[in-house]
Design a protein around this motif. Structure first.
Motif, PDB file in Angstrom:
ATOM      1  N   TYR A   1       0.839  -1.211   0.000  1.00  0.00           N
ATOM      2  CA  TYR A   1       0.000   0.000   0.000  1.00  0.00           C
ATOM      3  C   TYR A   1       0.868   1.253   0.000  1.00  0.00           C
ATOM      4  CZ  TYR A   1      -3.335   3.549   1.504  1.00  0.00           C
ATOM      5  OH  TYR A   1      -4.096   4.699   1.589  1.00  0.00           O
TER       6      TYR A   1
ATOM      7  N   ASN B   1       1.234   3.827  -3.168  1.00  0.00           N
ATOM      8  CA  ASN B   1       0.472   5.056  -2.940  1.00  0.00           C
ATOM      9  C   ASN B   1       1.297   6.212  -2.411  1.00  0.00           C
ATOM     10  OD1 ASN B   1      -2.593   4.408  -3.405  1.00  0.00           O
ATOM     11  ND2 ASN B   1      -1.758   2.619  -2.339  1.00  0.00           N
TER      12      ASN B   1
ATOM     13  N   ASN C   1     -11.684  10.800   1.717  1.00  0.00           N
ATOM     14  CA  ASN C   1     -12.655   9.716   1.767  1.00  0.00           C
ATOM     15  C   ASN C   1     -12.387   8.908   3.019  1.00  0.00           C
ATOM     16  OD1 ASN C   1     -13.564   6.887   1.490  1.00  0.00           O
ATOM     17  ND2 ASN C   1     -14.338   7.553  -0.493  1.00  0.00           N
TER      18      ASN C   1
ATOM     19  N   ASP D   1     -14.301   4.435   3.035  1.00  0.00           N
ATOM     20  CA  ASP D   1     -13.805   3.212   2.417  1.00  0.00           C
ATOM     21  C   ASP D   1     -12.591   2.721   3.199  1.00  0.00           C
ATOM     22  OD1 ASP D   1     -12.763   1.210   0.714  1.00  0.00           O
ATOM     23  OD2 ASP D   1     -13.734   2.169  -1.010  1.00  0.00           O
TER      24      ASP D   1
ATOM     25  N   LYS E   1     -10.408   0.658   2.578  1.00  0.00           N
ATOM     26  CA  LYS E   1      -9.179   0.414   1.810  1.00  0.00           C
ATOM     27  C   LYS E   1      -8.285   1.664   1.785  1.00  0.00           C
ATOM     28  CE  LYS E   1     -11.494  -0.866  -1.874  1.00  0.00           C
ATOM     29  NZ  LYS E   1     -12.864  -0.964  -1.302  1.00  0.00           N
ATOM     30  N   ASN E   2      -8.872   2.829   1.978  1.00  0.00           N
ATOM     31  CA  ASN E   2      -8.114   4.076   1.962  1.00  0.00           C
ATOM     32  C   ASN E   2      -7.661   4.432   3.373  1.00  0.00           C
ATOM     33  OD1 ASN E   2      -7.117   6.583   0.873  1.00  0.00           O
ATOM     34  ND2 ASN E   2      -8.848   7.558   1.866  1.00  0.00           N
ATOM     35  N   LYS E   3      -6.385   4.714   3.526  1.00  0.00           N
ATOM     36  CA  LYS E   3      -5.842   5.009   4.850  1.00  0.00           C
ATOM     37  C   LYS E   3      -5.514   6.481   5.051  1.00  0.00           C
ATOM     38  CE  LYS E   3      -3.796   0.385   5.045  1.00  0.00           C
ATOM     39  NZ  LYS E   3      -2.536  -0.412   5.189  1.00  0.00           N
ATOM     40  N   SER E   4      -5.516   7.275   3.985  1.00  0.00           N
ATOM     41  CA  SER E   4      -5.114   8.678   4.117  1.00  0.00           C
ATOM     42  C   SER E   4      -6.245   9.529   4.688  1.00  0.00           C
ATOM     43  CB  SER E   4      -4.686   9.242   2.761  1.00  0.00           C
ATOM     44  OG  SER E   4      -5.794   9.299   1.883  1.00  0.00           O
TER      45      SER E   4
ATOM     46  N   ASP F   1      -5.988  13.993   0.522  1.00  0.00           N
ATOM     47  CA  ASP F   1      -4.942  13.981  -0.507  1.00  0.00           C
ATOM     48  C   ASP F   1      -5.070  15.207  -1.394  1.00  0.00           C
ATOM     49  OD1 ASP F   1      -3.631  11.094  -0.453  1.00  0.00           O
ATOM     50  OD2 ASP F   1      -5.788  10.809  -0.183  1.00  0.00           O
TER      51      ASP F   1
ATOM     52  N   SER G   1      -9.321   7.231  -6.587  1.00  0.00           N
ATOM     53  CA  SER G   1      -8.975   5.829  -6.398  1.00  0.00           C
ATOM     54  C   SER G   1      -7.679   5.729  -5.615  1.00  0.00           C
ATOM     55  CB  SER G   1      -8.802   5.125  -7.753  1.00  0.00           C
ATOM     56  OG  SER G   1      -9.933   5.285  -8.562  1.00  0.00           O
ATOM     57  N   ILE G   2      -7.373   4.512  -5.204  1.00  0.00           N
ATOM     58  CA  ILE G   2      -6.048   4.212  -4.673  1.00  0.00           C
ATOM     59  C   ILE G   2      -5.442   3.138  -5.573  1.00  0.00           C
ATOM     60  CG2 ILE G   2      -6.638   4.798  -2.292  1.00  0.00           C
ATOM     61  CD1 ILE G   2      -6.760   1.737  -1.748  1.00  0.00           C
TER      62      ILE G   2
ATOM     63  N   LEU H   1     -12.543   3.988  -5.156  1.00  0.00           N
ATOM     64  CA  LEU H   1     -13.066   4.067  -3.799  1.00  0.00           C
ATOM     65  C   LEU H   1     -14.557   4.378  -3.847  1.00  0.00           C
ATOM     66  CD1 LEU H   1     -10.193   6.122  -2.115  1.00  0.00           C
ATOM     67  CD2 LEU H   1     -10.607   3.662  -1.904  1.00  0.00           C
TER      68      LEU H   1
END
Length: 868
Positions: free
Chosen positions: A215, A219, A788, A791, A793-796, A799, A826-827, A837
């Motif tokens: 990841y 990313n 976001n 979701d 799956k997204n850790k930020s 951005d 998206s990531i 996402l």
């Protein structure tokens, strides 16, 4: 047919044949024919070479192949912020991190274009003189697009900051400026470095093994490289010193084969970082010997080795041992010569559109003007309490204090060229302010032992004649008889690698020795100062008193009037710039109170401090508290400077703190107590003028931080931990000192009418109006962030997805528009593929990030959309 007509026609045919044949150029080899396809020319040249000749071309200092009319070429050159290290005077722009603070890709592209122009002039002139040495070629090992993930990293100053989107956008602008848009030729060649997952520490880079999640790899660490390689089509890549997941980067299966060559289809050349291939077997211990290391690097697509002791010298043995094939060698050699052909090195000068650029373009007026423009754009106003700034020119007295106020070298940073003029802060203020100016250095960067020069040239003689006897050797060990012996009036020199230091002696792998006799003119305490790059020593009466490397050393002793002391100064230069300066005077130690008492009568006090590239940089032998091997162990302002600032603040006079540094500083006390703070980075040759313009309001600052300014090191994870958790604004969960994207202005700006329109399901059009609501004309850096949080799956946290630097007159309104594609929402998954996402997206538009808690907010507007 009439016989006369037949003869006439025959004669005409003969004449046309003669003319045609005389116009047809005869080439000894097919590769010399510019009308043939590039690939065919390269294939022909390589087919004519012996295996030994092929291997000889795979190092940075490639020798000539005279039988094939192939000239020598040195691949190593630098142009990080201006053409570096050449023996010519050139234009020096702000250090890369300062240019990033300008958030202006157009300015950066123009800068890179000017660098390529000056570089072409140097190359063309050197070719005419038959000089093919280092730092004269057209393959520039810039830009550095590593992510500045930790402020302690000394080389972070060479990058464009902590954000992948900002870094990639600026990096692409640099590549386009350097390489140009000619369909047939590169103006010069750029090189994306250091590939990949490389951002300190410096002290263990030859042994360090970076471990990151897929990841974080896709990313954070790779997006900027993809931008330059896939989108900007950069012609070169440099692989990093460190290892990734147990394999050195220059022989890494995942980085070099799977991603670079296969997934991204990179067809350019790859160079090692200098000495990096020998690290495989010497320090990483991943390979048993030189030949296995060399073979592994070539098989992974490292085409050129930079080294003074190339591991690639063992490629012949590697071939004999069956570790690789000649076809593997051919692949690398073809890539290298493809670049040289694209640069026009094998074509007639009349065909190459850049071959007529001459040295008249060096330090051109428009280049220097652009250096000033970029220095102005780089200035970040961090604090301006009670409108301390701008300073009124009608006041009577200004005091300038601090270690960086009069220092010109601090403005040039590292990887620098040598401009003929550099404007310090003191000089910049003097050019604008007609009242009284008090200058008092007060302290050094990390101590209060300030050297005061009292150099008297008459006191230094050799055989009764003023000066130093200089002996110049063409080796690094003072072996044999010196090539040149001459009298130098003083020992104060600065040479670029490859520049003539004396008749017939070029600055590269040389040694120099100066001798003189010092006769004291009084009985007093005397201090000798010696500043030197590389390896520099001072002997007094046969005893070594100073040994310095990349810094200044001092020797203080009690001199006796009339007594003579024998001095010997030695300098050994291996490569890179060489600098040596000898001085004599005394050491002054002032307390903070003494310093403040000297300047307390001023109407305004300007303190110019911070650190310098003599303490933070690349693998440096620094032994100063708070610094280690070029990196920092803490991020606070050195304590001696804070103590002086406290004393200056206690005078009750307005204090302006100008901080120079390549990385973020954690000056908590200063942020709380000093009314005005400017982050000035290392601003290049026009830095002092740009700072003065901001101080007096002749330029309205609009720079923005390209990195997060943390409060202290306690907010940082371990330096050697490459996990992005709680690092950079994208993942940092605490309150910073100053946020990424932050910066104030002398004006104010308002945002309105934020709209988001989805177009055909392929892109989102984000638009708004921006109004200058203040009294000053100025720039605004409009920043678009997307967040976001739904979701998993997204850790930020958020951005950066777009930015524009726009000019607004007082009261003026302009519309701004950003086009985002689906992939921008998206990531990247574990294989680097776009993963859309879902959920709610917050779009924020303004002069900085939303929800800045610790500082004055820029006006920011936010709206949300939901995607399923």
């Amino acid at each position: 047919m009439n016989r006369k007509i037949v003869i006439s026609i025959s004669f005409l045919v003969v004449i046309l044949c003669i003319v045609s044949c005389s116009n047809k150029v005869q080439y000894k080899y097919s590769f010399q024919n510019p009308s043939l396809p590039l690939e065919e020319r390269v294939d022909n040249l390589v087919s004519l070479m012996t295996i030994e000749e092929k291997i000889s071309q795979m190092v940075n200092n490639a020798p000539a192949i005279e039988r094939l009319d192939v000239p020598a070429y040195n691949w190593w050159n630098e142009t990080l912020h201006g053409v570096a290290r050449s023996p010519y005077n050139v234009t020096s722009y702000p250090q890369a991190i300062g240019m990033a603070a300008g958030w202006n890709p157009a300015s950066l592209q123009t800068m890179a274009d000017y660098c390529a122009t000056e570089g072409r002039a140097i190359y063309n002139d050197s070719q005419k003189k038959g000089n093919t040495g280092i730092y004269l070629g057209l393959t520039y090992w810039s830009p550095n697009i590593n992510i500045f993930r930790d402020p302690r990293w000394g080389r972070g100053q060479e990058t464009y900051g902590e954000d992948p989107f900002l870094t990639g956008t600026l990096g692409k602008a640099f590549v386009r400026g350097i390489e140009g848009d000619n369909p047939n030729y590169l103006k010069a060649s750029a090189c994306a470095k250091h590939y990949a997952v490389h951002s300190g520490p410096e002290w263990n880079r030859s042994t360090f093994n970076a471990e990151v999640s897929d990841y974080d790899l896709w990313n954070t660490y790779l997006p900027a490289f993809k931008d330059l390689i896939v989108d900007a089509k950069v012609s070169g890549v440099m692989c990093a010193y460190n290892a990734l997941d147990g394999q050195p980067c220059c022989a890494n299966d995942k980085l070099m084969n799977t991603i670079l060559r296969e997934k991204w289809n990179f067809t350019g050349y790859v160079t090692s970082d200098c000495g990096g291939i020998n690290h495989f077997w010497k320090t990483h211990k991943t390979h048993p010997n030189k030949e296995s290391a060399a073979a592994a690097a070539v098989l992974h697509g490292t085409d050129c080795e930079c080294s003074s002791d190339p591991a690639y010298n063992a490629l012949s043995k590697a071939l004999a041992d069956g570790l690789l094939t000649e076809n593997d060698i051919n692949t690398s050699v073809k890539r290298l010569f493809t670049i040289r052909f694209r640069l026009g090195m094998f074509d007639p000068p009349s065909m190459v559109p850049f071959s007529d650029i001459d040295v008249s373009v060096l330090e051109h007026k428009k280049h220097k003007e652009h250096a000033l423009k970029m220095a102005r754009e780089s200035m970040v106003l961090l604090k301006n309490e009670n409108k301390t700034l701008p300073i009124s020119k009608s006041i009577k007295k200004i005091a300038i204090v601090g270690p960086n106020a009069a220092d010109e070298s601090v403005l040039l940073s590292n990887y620098y060229g040598s401009p003929s003029e550099v404007t310090s802060v003191v000089e910049g203020i003097r050019a604008k302010f007609k009242g009284e100016i008090i200058y008092e250095q007060g302290v050094n960067i990390a101590d209060n032992e300030v050297f005061k020069s009292q150099y008297n040239q008459k006191l230094f003689t050799h055989n009764g004649v003023e000066g130093f006897n200089g002996a110049y050797y063409k080796n690094t060990k003072f072996e044999g008889e010196p090539t040149v012996v001459k009298l130098d009036k003083t020992v104060d020199f600065q040479w670029a690698d490859g520049e003539f230091v004396a008749d017939g002696v070029i600055a590269n792998s040389v040694s120099m020795r100066w001798t003189s006799e010092y006769t004291a003119d009084r009985t007093a305490e005397v201090t000798f100062s010696l500043k030197g790059d590389d390896h520099c020593k001072l002997f007094v009466d046969g005893e070594k008193k100073i040994e310095t490397d990349l810094k200044t050393g001092f020797y203080t002793f009690q001199a006796t009037k009339g007594k003579t002391y024998k001095l010997v100064i030695e300098l050994v230069q291996y490569s890179d710039n060489a600098e040596v300066k000898f001085d004599a005077g005394f050491i002054e130690k002032l307390s903070p109170l003494e310093i403040s008492n000297r300047v307390k009568d001023a109407d305004v006090i300007v303190f110019v401090g911070g650190i310098s590239a003599s303490l933070e940089g690349e693998a440096m032998p620094v032994s100063v508290k708070g610094f280690k091997g070029g990196d920092r162990t803490n991020i606070e302002l050195p304590a001696v400077q804070t103590e002086v600032l406290k004393a200056l603040h206690a005078t009750g006079k307005p204090v302006v703190f100008i901080n120079m540094s390549g990385g973020a500083m954690g000056f908590e006390w200063e942020a709380e107590n000093i009314p005005a703070i400017i982050q000035a980075w290392y601003a290049g040759q026009e830095g002092g003028a740009a700072i003065a313009d901001v101080l007096f309001g002749d330029y309205n600052p609009a720079g923005r931080l390209p990195v997060t300014f943390y409060k202290n090191v306690n907010q940082l994870p371990d330096f050697e931990d490459y996990n992005m958790n709680n690092r950079t604004y994208r993942y940092f969960k605490e309150e910073p000192l100053y946020a990424f994207g932050y910066g104030l202005s002398y004006s104010t700006f308002a945002y309105s009418n934020l709209e988001i329109v989805q177009s055909d399901g392929e892109e989102f059009i984000v638009s708004a109006n921006v109004t200058n609501t203040g009294k000053f004309d100025g720039d605004e850096v409009v920043q678009l962030y997307v967040s976001n949080k739904n979701d998993e799956k997204n850790k930020s946290i958020r951005d950066l997805k777009g930015f524009k630097r726009i000019i607004l007159k007082a009261g003026e309104t302009k519309g701004v528009t950003f086009n985002l594609k689906n992939e921008d929402l998206s990531i990247l998954d574990d294989n680097g593929n776009s993963l859309p996402l879902k959920g709610t997206f917050d779009f924020s538009l303004g002069g900085g990030q939303p929800n800045e808690k610790s500082q004055d907010k820029n006006n920011v507007i936010t709206t949300s959309i939901s995607l399923n």
